[in-house]
Design a protein around this motif. Structure first.
Motif, PDB file in Angstrom:
ATOM      1  N   VAL A 191      -6.884  18.783  55.286  1.00  0.00           N
ATOM      2  CA  VAL A 191      -7.334  20.119  54.885  1.00  0.00           C
ATOM      3  C   VAL A 191      -8.855  20.128  54.781  1.00  0.00           C
ATOM      4  O   VAL A 191      -9.429  19.442  53.937  1.00  0.00           O
ATOM      5  CB  VAL A 191      -6.712  20.526  53.538  1.00  0.00           C
ATOM      6  N   ALA A 192      -9.486  20.885  55.669  1.00  0.00           N
ATOM      7  CA  ALA A 192     -10.942  21.029  55.636  1.00  0.00           C
ATOM      8  C   ALA A 192     -11.276  22.220  54.760  1.00  0.00           C
ATOM      9  O   ALA A 192     -10.951  23.354  55.087  1.00  0.00           O
ATOM     10  CB  ALA A 192     -11.490  21.215  57.046  1.00  0.00           C
ATOM     11  N   GLU A 193     -11.908  21.931  53.645  1.00  0.00           N
ATOM     12  CA  GLU A 193     -12.304  23.013  52.747  1.00  0.00           C
ATOM     13  C   GLU A 193     -13.642  23.589  53.186  1.00  0.00           C
ATOM     14  O   GLU A 193     -14.384  22.956  53.926  1.00  0.00           O
ATOM     15  CB  GLU A 193     -12.412  22.481  51.315  1.00  0.00           C
ATOM     16  N   ALA A 194     -13.931  24.764  52.680  1.00  0.00           N
ATOM     17  CA  ALA A 194     -15.231  25.369  52.960  1.00  0.00           C
ATOM     18  C   ALA A 194     -16.323  24.384  52.558  1.00  0.00           C
ATOM     19  O   ALA A 194     -16.230  23.745  51.510  1.00  0.00           O
ATOM     20  CB  ALA A 194     -15.375  26.660  52.176  1.00  0.00           C
ATOM     21  N   ASP A 195     -17.352  24.245  53.392  1.00  0.00           N
ATOM     22  CA  ASP A 195     -18.297  23.159  53.137  1.00  0.00           C
ATOM     23  C   ASP A 195     -19.746  23.604  53.029  1.00  0.00           C
ATOM     24  O   ASP A 195     -20.647  22.787  53.027  1.00  0.00           O
ATOM     25  CB  ASP A 195     -18.147  22.069  54.209  1.00  0.00           C
ATOM     26  N   TRP A 196     -19.960  24.891  52.930  1.00  0.00           N
ATOM     27  CA  TRP A 196     -21.344  25.306  52.748  1.00  0.00           C
ATOM     28  C   TRP A 196     -21.664  25.372  51.243  1.00  0.00           C
ATOM     29  O   TRP A 196     -20.769  25.417  50.401  1.00  0.00           O
ATOM     30  CB  TRP A 196     -21.618  26.655  53.424  1.00  0.00           C
ATOM     31  N   ASP A 197     -22.957  25.353  50.942  1.00  0.00           N
ATOM     32  CA  ASP A 197     -23.371  25.405  49.537  1.00  0.00           C
ATOM     33  C   ASP A 197     -22.804  26.654  48.888  1.00  0.00           C
ATOM     34  O   ASP A 197     -22.678  27.692  49.520  1.00  0.00           O
ATOM     35  CB  ASP A 197     -24.903  25.433  49.433  1.00  0.00           C
ATOM     36  N   ASN A 198     -22.472  26.549  47.650  1.00  0.00           N
ATOM     37  CA  ASN A 198     -21.859  27.592  46.819  1.00  0.00           C
ATOM     38  C   ASN A 198     -20.646  28.274  47.457  1.00  0.00           C
ATOM     39  O   ASN A 198     -20.378  29.442  47.226  1.00  0.00           O
ATOM     40  CB  ASN A 198     -22.904  28.606  46.290  1.00  0.00           C
ATOM     41  N   ALA A 199     -19.914  27.517  48.273  1.00  0.00           N
ATOM     42  CA  ALA A 199     -18.653  28.026  48.816  1.00  0.00           C
ATOM     43  C   ALA A 199     -17.630  28.106  47.686  1.00  0.00           C
ATOM     44  O   ALA A 199     -17.696  27.342  46.731  1.00  0.00           O
ATOM     45  CB  ALA A 199     -18.141  27.083  49.897  1.00  0.00           C
ATOM     46  N   PRO A 200     -16.672  29.031  47.792  1.00  0.00           N
ATOM     47  CA  PRO A 200     -15.641  29.101  46.755  1.00  0.00           C
ATOM     48  C   PRO A 200     -14.738  27.870  46.808  1.00  0.00           C
ATOM     49  O   PRO A 200     -14.499  27.321  47.884  1.00  0.00           O
ATOM     50  CB  PRO A 200     -14.855  30.367  47.131  1.00  0.00           C
ATOM     51  N   ASP A 201     -14.285  27.432  45.657  1.00  0.00           N
ATOM     52  CA  ASP A 201     -13.374  26.280  45.616  1.00  0.00           C
ATOM     53  C   ASP A 201     -11.989  26.706  46.067  1.00  0.00           C
ATOM     54  O   ASP A 201     -11.565  27.833  45.842  1.00  0.00           O
ATOM     55  CB  ASP A 201     -13.298  25.710  44.197  1.00  0.00           C
ATOM     56  N   LEU A 202     -11.291  25.762  46.692  1.00  0.00           N
ATOM     57  CA  LEU A 202      -9.899  25.996  47.052  1.00  0.00           C
ATOM     58  C   LEU A 202      -9.110  26.137  45.750  1.00  0.00           C
ATOM     59  O   LEU A 202      -9.216  25.283  44.878  1.00  0.00           O
ATOM     60  CB  LEU A 202      -9.406  24.787  47.854  1.00  0.00           C
ATOM     61  N   PRO A 203      -8.329  27.209  45.612  1.00  0.00           N
ATOM     62  CA  PRO A 203      -7.635  27.390  44.328  1.00  0.00           C
ATOM     63  C   PRO A 203      -6.603  26.300  44.065  1.00  0.00           C
ATOM     64  O   PRO A 203      -5.951  25.814  44.990  1.00  0.00           O
ATOM     65  CB  PRO A 203      -6.938  28.743  44.485  1.00  0.00           C
ATOM     66  N   LEU A 204      -6.470  25.957  42.810  1.00  0.00           N
ATOM     67  CA  LEU A 204      -5.473  24.978  42.388  1.00  0.00           C
ATOM     68  C   LEU A 204      -4.075  25.397  42.848  1.00  0.00           C
ATOM     69  O   LEU A 204      -3.265  24.565  43.246  1.00  0.00           O
ATOM     70  CB  LEU A 204      -5.525  24.862  40.854  1.00  0.00           C
ATOM     71  N   ILE A 246      -4.735  15.088  52.856  1.00  0.00           N
ATOM     72  CA  ILE A 246      -6.145  14.685  52.816  1.00  0.00           C
ATOM     73  C   ILE A 246      -6.995  15.946  52.628  1.00  0.00           C
ATOM     74  O   ILE A 246      -6.759  16.939  53.317  1.00  0.00           O
ATOM     75  CB  ILE A 246      -6.558  14.016  54.148  1.00  0.00           C
ATOM     76  N   TYR A 247      -7.958  15.879  51.745  1.00  0.00           N
ATOM     77  CA  TYR A 247      -8.903  16.992  51.596  1.00  0.00           C
ATOM     78  C   TYR A 247     -10.311  16.513  51.939  1.00  0.00           C
ATOM     79  O   TYR A 247     -10.664  15.358  51.686  1.00  0.00           O
ATOM     80  CB  TYR A 247      -8.906  17.527  50.157  1.00  0.00           C
ATOM     81  N   ALA A 248     -11.096  17.436  52.488  1.00  0.00           N
ATOM     82  CA  ALA A 248     -12.508  17.143  52.771  1.00  0.00           C
ATOM     83  C   ALA A 248     -13.321  18.398  52.510  1.00  0.00           C
ATOM     84  O   ALA A 248     -12.833  19.517  52.698  1.00  0.00           O
ATOM     85  CB  ALA A 248     -12.689  16.708  54.224  1.00  0.00           C
ATOM     86  N   GLY A 249     -14.560  18.184  52.104  1.00  0.00           N
ATOM     87  CA  GLY A 249     -15.464  19.319  51.941  1.00  0.00           C
ATOM     88  C   GLY A 249     -16.272  19.220  50.665  1.00  0.00           C
ATOM     89  O   GLY A 249     -15.763  19.492  49.579  1.00  0.00           O
ATOM     90  N   ARG A 250     -17.500  18.757  50.787  1.00  0.00           N
ATOM     91  CA  ARG A 250     -18.463  18.711  49.675  1.00  0.00           C
ATOM     92  C   ARG A 250     -18.009  17.803  48.534  1.00  0.00           C
ATOM     93  O   ARG A 250     -18.341  18.046  47.378  1.00  0.00           O
ATOM     94  CB  ARG A 250     -18.720  20.124  49.112  1.00  0.00           C
ATOM     95  N   TYR A 251     -17.221  16.778  48.852  1.00  0.00           N
ATOM     96  CA  TYR A 251     -16.778  15.908  47.762  1.00  0.00           C
ATOM     97  C   TYR A 251     -17.850  14.913  47.365  1.00  0.00           C
ATOM     98  O   TYR A 251     -18.542  14.357  48.218  1.00  0.00           O
ATOM     99  CB  TYR A 251     -15.488  15.166  48.135  1.00  0.00           C
ATOM    100  N   THR A 252     -17.957  14.723  46.059  1.00  0.00           N
ATOM    101  CA  THR A 252     -18.669  13.575  45.518  1.00  0.00           C
ATOM    102  C   THR A 252     -17.594  12.573  45.105  1.00  0.00           C
ATOM    103  O   THR A 252     -16.404  12.912  45.074  1.00  0.00           O
ATOM    104  CB  THR A 252     -19.464  13.974  44.259  1.00  0.00           C
ATOM    105  N   VAL A 253     -18.015  11.375  44.780  1.00  0.00           N
ATOM    106  CA  VAL A 253     -17.039  10.381  44.311  1.00  0.00           C
ATOM    107  C   VAL A 253     -16.325  10.908  43.066  1.00  0.00           C
ATOM    108  O   VAL A 253     -15.098  10.792  42.932  1.00  0.00           O
ATOM    109  CB  VAL A 253     -17.741   9.042  44.008  1.00  0.00           C
ATOM    110  N   GLU A 254     -17.074  11.540  42.187  1.00  0.00           N
ATOM    111  CA  GLU A 254     -16.488  12.034  40.942  1.00  0.00           C
ATOM    112  C   GLU A 254     -15.442  13.120  41.223  1.00  0.00           C
ATOM    113  O   GLU A 254     -14.351  13.107  40.664  1.00  0.00           O
ATOM    114  CB  GLU A 254     -17.581  12.605  40.013  1.00  0.00           C
ATOM    115  N   ARG A 255     -15.785  14.063  42.092  1.00  0.00           N
ATOM    116  CA  ARG A 255     -14.819  15.133  42.413  1.00  0.00           C
ATOM    117  C   ARG A 255     -13.611  14.557  43.126  1.00  0.00           C
ATOM    118  O   ARG A 255     -12.482  15.006  42.923  1.00  0.00           O
ATOM    119  CB  ARG A 255     -15.480  16.212  43.286  1.00  0.00           C
ATOM    120  N   ALA A 256     -13.829  13.573  43.977  1.00  0.00           N
ATOM    121  CA  ALA A 256     -12.713  12.964  44.695  1.00  0.00           C
ATOM    122  C   ALA A 256     -11.782  12.259  43.707  1.00  0.00           C
ATOM    123  O   ALA A 256     -10.560  12.434  43.750  1.00  0.00           O
ATOM    124  CB  ALA A 256     -13.238  11.979  45.740  1.00  0.00           C
TER     125      ALA A 256
END
Ligand SMILES: Cc1cc2nc3c(=O)[nH]c(=O)nc-3n(C[C@H](O)[C@H](O)[C@H](O)COP(=O)(O)O)c2cc1C
Length: 162
Positions: free
Chosen positions: A59-72, A87-97
């Motif tokens: 799942v490729a999430e929106a990846d531009w700055d201030n993109a809306p988060d994929l809803p829970l 699998i999810y991808a898109g603006r992840y940091t280690v902490e968010r992952a």
């Protein structure tokens, strides 16, 4: 998808898609895939993939700055509908992952630009080493600069092979 599954086996097949890509940025134009009810549409699509028995959803999430988060609610619906790996991808940091993985709603998190900028990303994460900054202006260039010249961490002694 059915034809590929037939040829190589559904357990070797994954599908990548970008659900709920509703841009709030007027300058961005996305081709197709604008549904009246994207949540319901993509969950139905996932049920089709589940029935086909494919190995993973990417799942490729929106990846531009201030993109809306994929809803829970979407992540929960995907998890309920699909028994393979997600699998999810898109603006992840280690902490968010880590945070997403700990919910059990994802099996893997993929890094794109962070990996481009850090060829030794797994070692950096494991050792808590700082990350190289990305140079976005070289991302889509046609030469080696920006793709192969990011440095590995100075503490790394073994060769980076991938
Ligand atoms: C230079 C570049 C090329 C990409 N090419 C593709 C592609 O061909 N197919 C695809 O599904 N995603 C592609 N992506 C999107 C990434 O797979 C990923 O979803 C996106 O970069 C968000 O992850 P990130 O925030 O960790 O970079 C590309 C991204 C970048 C930066």
């Amino acid at each position: 998808m059915a034809a590929v599954a037939e040829a190589i086996g559904p357990d070797r097949l994954g599908v990548r898609f970008t659900p709920l890509f509703e841009s709030t940025d007027q300058d961005r134009v996305y081709i197709g895939l604008v549904e009246d009810d994207p949540h319901a549409t993509y969950v139905e699509a996932i049920k089709v993939l589940e029935a086909a028995g494919i190995a993973y959803l990417s799942v490729a999430e929106a990846d531009w700055d201030n993109a809306p988060d994929l809803p829970l609610s979407f992540r929960q619906a995907a998890r309920s509908a699909f028994s393979g790996r997600i699998i999810y991808a898109g603006r992840y940091t280690v902490e968010r992952a880590d945070s997403l993985l700990s919910t059990g709603l994802a099996d893997l998190v993929a890094f794109g630009r962070t990996f481009i900028a850090n060829p030794d990303l797994p070692a950096r994460i494991t050792n808590d080493w700082p990350l190289n900054p990305l140079h976005p202006e070289t991302l889509n260039g046609g030469a080696e600069k920006g793709l192969t010249n990011y440095p590995i961490h100075e503490a790394r002694t073994d060769p980076v092979t991938a």
